[in-house]
Write a protein that holds these residues in place. Structure first.
Motif, PDB file in Angstrom:
ATOM      1  N   GLU A  44       0.852  -1.184   0.000  1.00 17.72           N
ATOM      2  CA  GLU A  44       0.000   0.000   0.000  1.00 17.72           C
ATOM      3  C   GLU A  44       0.888   1.235   0.000  1.00 17.72           C
ATOM      4  O   GLU A  44       1.799   1.361   0.823  1.00 17.72           O
ATOM      5  CB  GLU A  44      -0.891   0.011   1.244  1.00 17.72           C
ATOM      6  N   PRO A  45       0.684   2.152  -0.955  1.00 15.82           N
ATOM      7  CA  PRO A  45       1.539   3.340  -1.005  1.00 15.82           C
ATOM      8  C   PRO A  45       1.510   4.112   0.303  1.00 15.82           C
ATOM      9  O   PRO A  45       0.452   4.339   0.873  1.00 15.82           O
ATOM     10  CB  PRO A  45       0.932   4.160  -2.145  1.00 15.82           C
ATOM     11  N   LYS A  46       2.671   4.477   0.775  1.00 16.08           N
ATOM     12  CA  LYS A  46       2.747   5.304   1.966  1.00 16.08           C
ATOM     13  C   LYS A  46       2.619   6.762   1.546  1.00 16.08           C
ATOM     14  O   LYS A  46       2.493   7.080   0.374  1.00 16.08           O
ATOM     15  CB  LYS A  46       4.073   5.045   2.687  1.00 16.08           C
ATOM     16  N   GLY A  47       2.641   7.647   2.528  1.00 16.64           N
ATOM     17  CA  GLY A  47       2.498   9.052   2.214  1.00 16.64           C
ATOM     18  C   GLY A  47       3.517   9.503   1.189  1.00 16.64           C
ATOM     19  O   GLY A  47       4.723   9.318   1.373  1.00 16.64           O
ATOM     20  N   THR A  48       3.041  10.070   0.101  1.00 19.95           N
ATOM     21  CA  THR A  48       3.932  10.502  -0.973  1.00 19.95           C
ATOM     22  C   THR A  48       4.679  11.764  -0.569  1.00 19.95           C
ATOM     23  O   THR A  48       4.122  12.669   0.031  1.00 19.95           O
ATOM     24  CB  THR A  48       3.111  10.780  -2.235  1.00 19.95           C
ATOM     25  N   THR A  49       5.944  11.810  -0.907  1.00 19.84           N
ATOM     26  CA  THR A  49       6.713  13.026  -0.714  1.00 19.84           C
ATOM     27  C   THR A  49       7.345  13.419  -2.043  1.00 19.84           C
ATOM     28  O   THR A  49       7.848  12.578  -2.774  1.00 19.84           O
ATOM     29  CB  THR A  49       7.830  12.841   0.331  1.00 19.84           C
ATOM     30  N   ILE A  50       7.275  14.685  -2.356  1.00 20.09           N
ATOM     31  CA  ILE A  50       7.892  15.213  -3.568  1.00 20.09           C
ATOM     32  C   ILE A  50       8.845  16.310  -3.135  1.00 20.09           C
ATOM     33  O   ILE A  50       8.436  17.304  -2.529  1.00 20.09           O
ATOM     34  CB  ILE A  50       6.827  15.770  -4.532  1.00 20.09           C
ATOM     35  N   ASP A  51      10.117  16.086  -3.384  1.00 20.67           N
ATOM     36  CA  ASP A  51      11.129  17.042  -2.924  1.00 20.67           C
ATOM     37  C   ASP A  51      10.898  18.423  -3.508  1.00 20.67           C
ATOM     38  O   ASP A  51      10.964  19.427  -2.812  1.00 20.67           O
ATOM     39  CB  ASP A  51      12.530  16.535  -3.290  1.00 20.67           C
ATOM     40  N   SER A  52      10.615  18.465  -4.813  1.00 18.93           N
ATOM     41  CA  SER A  52      10.379  19.758  -5.445  1.00 18.93           C
ATOM     42  C   SER A  52       9.624  19.553  -6.740  1.00 18.93           C
ATOM     43  O   SER A  52       9.733  18.506  -7.377  1.00 18.93           O
ATOM     44  CB  SER A  52      11.704  20.489  -5.713  1.00 18.93           C
ATOM     45  N   VAL A  53       8.835  20.541  -7.095  1.00 17.66           N
ATOM     46  CA  VAL A  53       8.138  20.540  -8.369  1.00 17.66           C
ATOM     47  C   VAL A  53       8.628  21.745  -9.137  1.00 17.66           C
ATOM     48  O   VAL A  53       8.462  22.889  -8.706  1.00 17.66           O
ATOM     49  CB  VAL A  53       6.601  20.603  -8.171  1.00 17.66           C
ATOM     50  N   ASP A  54       9.291  21.490 -10.260  1.00 15.00           N
ATOM     51  CA  ASP A  54       9.921  22.575 -10.998  1.00 15.00           C
ATOM     52  C   ASP A  54       8.909  23.606 -11.492  1.00 15.00           C
ATOM     53  O   ASP A  54       9.186  24.802 -11.489  1.00 15.00           O
ATOM     54  CB  ASP A  54      10.708  22.007 -12.183  1.00 15.00           C
ATOM     55  N   ASN A  55       7.737  23.136 -11.890  1.00 17.34           N
ATOM     56  CA  ASN A  55       6.769  24.047 -12.507  1.00 17.34           C
ATOM     57  C   ASN A  55       5.368  23.652 -12.059  1.00 17.34           C
ATOM     58  O   ASN A  55       4.727  22.799 -12.656  1.00 17.34           O
ATOM     59  CB  ASN A  55       6.883  23.961 -14.031  1.00 17.34           C
ATOM     60  N   THR A  56       4.902  24.235 -10.981  1.00 19.47           N
ATOM     61  CA  THR A  56       3.606  23.851 -10.420  1.00 19.47           C
ATOM     62  C   THR A  56       2.455  24.455 -11.221  1.00 19.47           C
ATOM     63  O   THR A  56       2.571  25.543 -11.772  1.00 19.47           O
ATOM     64  CB  THR A  56       3.483  24.298  -8.952  1.00 19.47           C
ATOM     65  N   PRO A  57       1.311  23.759 -11.281  1.00 19.31           N
ATOM     66  CA  PRO A  57       0.174  24.255 -12.063  1.00 19.31           C
ATOM     67  C   PRO A  57      -0.650  25.285 -11.307  1.00 19.31           C
ATOM     68  O   PRO A  57      -0.685  25.290 -10.076  1.00 19.31           O
ATOM     69  CB  PRO A  57      -0.644  22.987 -12.301  1.00 19.31           C
ATOM     70  N   ARG A  58      -1.298  26.140 -12.047  1.00 18.41           N
ATOM     71  CA  ARG A  58      -2.316  27.027 -11.475  1.00 18.41           C
ATOM     72  C   ARG A  58      -3.652  26.313 -11.445  1.00 18.41           C
ATOM     73  O   ARG A  58      -4.402  26.419 -10.478  1.00 18.41           O
ATOM     74  CB  ARG A  58      -2.420  28.310 -12.313  1.00 18.41           C
ATOM     75  N   ASN A  59      -3.969  25.571 -12.500  1.00 24.04           N
ATOM     76  CA  ASN A  59      -5.235  24.842 -12.610  1.00 24.04           C
ATOM     77  C   ASN A  59      -4.950  23.354 -12.812  1.00 24.04           C
ATOM     78  O   ASN A  59      -3.908  22.985 -13.354  1.00 24.04           O
ATOM     79  CB  ASN A  59      -6.058  25.337 -13.804  1.00 24.04           C
ATOM     80  N   ILE A  60      -5.905  22.511 -12.411  1.00 25.94           N
ATOM     81  CA  ILE A  60      -5.783  21.064 -12.598  1.00 25.94           C
ATOM     82  C   ILE A  60      -7.084  20.536 -13.191  1.00 25.94           C
ATOM     83  O   ILE A  60      -8.175  20.816 -12.672  1.00 25.94           O
ATOM     84  CB  ILE A  60      -5.486  20.338 -11.278  1.00 25.94           C
ATOM     85  N   ILE A  61      -6.980  19.778 -14.275  1.00 20.70           N
ATOM     86  CA  ILE A  61      -8.136  19.094 -14.860  1.00 20.70           C
ATOM     87  C   ILE A  61      -7.891  17.595 -14.735  1.00 20.70           C
ATOM     88  O   ILE A  61      -6.906  17.068 -15.241  1.00 20.70           O
ATOM     89  CB  ILE A  61      -8.346  19.474 -16.332  1.00 20.70           C
ATOM     90  N   ILE A  62      -8.790  16.914 -14.044  1.00 21.54           N
ATOM     91  CA  ILE A  62      -8.731  15.464 -13.888  1.00 21.54           C
ATOM     92  C   ILE A  62      -9.774  14.865 -14.819  1.00 21.54           C
ATOM     93  O   ILE A  62     -10.970  15.134 -14.682  1.00 21.54           O
ATOM     94  CB  ILE A  62      -9.026  15.040 -12.441  1.00 21.54           C
ATOM     95  N   PHE A  63      -9.337  14.061 -15.765  1.00 18.58           N
ATOM     96  CA  PHE A  63     -10.245  13.460 -16.752  1.00 18.58           C
ATOM     97  C   PHE A  63     -10.293  11.955 -16.485  1.00 18.58           C
ATOM     98  O   PHE A  63      -9.299  11.256 -16.656  1.00 18.58           O
ATOM     99  CB  PHE A  63      -9.733  13.729 -18.166  1.00 18.58           C
ATOM    100  N   VAL A  64     -11.446  11.459 -16.056  1.00 19.97           N
ATOM    101  CA  VAL A  64     -11.619  10.042 -15.740  1.00 19.97           C
ATOM    102  C   VAL A  64     -12.522   9.397 -16.783  1.00 19.97           C
ATOM    103  O   VAL A  64     -13.678   9.781 -16.931  1.00 19.97           O
ATOM    104  CB  VAL A  64     -12.217   9.843 -14.335  1.00 19.97           C
ATOM    105  N   ALA A  65     -11.968   8.422 -17.505  1.00 17.37           N
ATOM    106  CA  ALA A  65     -12.754   7.644 -18.467  1.00 17.37           C
ATOM    107  C   ALA A  65     -13.161   6.348 -17.775  1.00 17.37           C
ATOM    108  O   ALA A  65     -12.389   5.387 -17.724  1.00 17.37           O
ATOM    109  CB  ALA A  65     -11.942   7.368 -19.720  1.00 17.37           C
TER     110      ALA A  65
END
Length: 393
Positions: A44-65
């Motif tokens: 089971e995935p543990k808490g995700t950590t991301i050291d850095s995001v070079d270019n973070t988004p202003r908006n997010i679109i999640i498309f689920v088919a």
């Protein structure tokens, strides 16, 4: 002599019965074991950590088919490609897959899978916005609302269906329509486009009650999708349609039109947003093994996805995450004796344990490179929302 013959006959009979018995038990064991495959639990995935995001988004679109697997995707690439034009599927920066399993085991349903993607936590069948023990989980929309994002849902399914519900509500069963609707009306959701279904049946309120609930939150649009003027104070809006009114590109409205209206509305509001777009057609068609409806649904899906990607590229600060909650139907594309003629073959009318596609494009897409499970998606979305540059503007 007669006694010897009788003894020999009896011995042969016993020996024969013994052989038959052994063969029967062996076959019985083989048949039984074929249905009892021991699946590895997977970590089971543990808490995700991301050291850095070079270019973070202003908006997010999640498309689920919903219900789309790799064969559905193959059909899209085989049937929807336009000559001398890059495939919409080749435009993504990240092309990967993820494991859709639930805490129940290798299979899942839309409630469990959408909850994992919306909250970052795996859960049991039928559950909406809760873990397997019934504890409420914070979803990405709630996190986004707390950060002053606008939030929106567009679906060609009914508005309290499992996938959209998982991004807004918390309840022990996806069938609790009244409870889900009440929570939608009490949420901070800014836009809701979708259908109604089975009004007045079981836990589903009738039409009048449903409209009364929704009006507590939303300004209801008519079928023309005429948006409030850009100069007006933009109240939360909803557009509600009849059961199965939204299907393929011949429908009025269709998913493309709804998504276009949603993007225009969110642009008017001029704030960071997170938008869920769900295409239900793959799941509905595949549960019926309806190959023709699958192909029509794929066309609507791809046209809508093309619009979303064009918007993201033009806008420049929008992340698009495309995926599926599970595969439905066990679909295979095979040849007949007149190869290379293509035929579609179905293995089931239910969900399968197949892994499903995961694509991402735009700022922050690289954070989805090493996703393994559906809950990883929710964890990464939460991190991106928390670190988005839209918050500082």
């Amino acid at each position: 002599m007669k006694n010897w013959k009788k003894t020999s006959l009896l011995t042969a009979l016993v020996l024969g019965l013994l052989i038959v018995g052994i063969f029967y038990l062996f076959n019985l064991k083989v048949v039984s074991s074929s249905g009892d495959i021991e699946f590895s639990p997977g970590l089971e995935p543990k808490g995700t950590t991301i050291d850095s995001v070079d270019n973070t988004p202003r908006n997010i679109i999640i498309f689920v088919a919903d219900g789309l697997g790799f064969t559905h995707l193959s059909l899209a690439m085989l049937t929807q490609q336009k000559e001398n034009k890059t495939s919409v599927w080749q435009q993504f920066d990240v092309k990967s897959w993820h494991d859709t399993r639930s805490t129940f085991g290798p299979l899942t349903d839309s409630g469990a899978s959408a909850t994992a993607m919306a909250t970052g936590t795996s859960t049991f069948f039928e559950v909406i916005g809760q873990d397997a023990e019934g504890n409420h989980l914070t979803n990405v929309f709630e996190l986004a609302n707390a950060q002053q994002y606008n939030t929106a849902i567009v679906t060609d399914s009914y508005i309290w269906d499992a996938t959209p519900a998982a991004f807004v509500a918390h309840t022990g069963s996806r069938d609790n329509a009244r409870e889900i609707l009440t929570q939608i009306a009490a949420s901070e959701l800014d836009l809701l486009f979708g259908e109604l279904e089975d009004l007045g049946e079981d836990e589903i309120p009738d039409l009048e009650t449903t409209i009364e609930i929704l009006k507590q939150r939303f300004q209801l649009l008519d079928a023309t999708l005429t948006l409030p003027q850009q100069t007006e104070v933009l109240a939360p809006i909803a557009a509600i349609f009849e059961e199965d009114e939204i299907q393929d590109m011949t429908s009025t409205p269709n998913l493309l039109q709804l998504t276009d209206a949603a993007l225009r509305y969110l642009s008017y509001r001029d704030s960071p947003f997170i938008l869920l777009v769900e295409c239900e057609e793959m799941d509905s068609a595949s549960h019926r093994n309806d190959s023709k409806r699958v192909l029509k649904g794929i066309a609507a899906l791809q046209e809508t996805l093309s619009l979303v990607l064009d918007y993201a590229k033009t806008q420049g600060e929008t992340l698009v995450v495309f995926t599926s909650d599970h595969e439905t139907g066990g679909l295979a594309a095979v040849s007949d004796s007149n190869y290379p003629n293509l035929q579609l073959v179905w293995a089931t009318k239910n969900h399968t344990a197949s892994v499903v596609p995961l694509f991402a494009m735009g700022p922050g897409a690289e954070t989805f490179l090493d996703v393994k499970r559906n809950s990883d998606i929710g964890q990464r979305l939460k991190i991106l929302i928390s670190t988005s540059k839209g918050l500082s503007e």
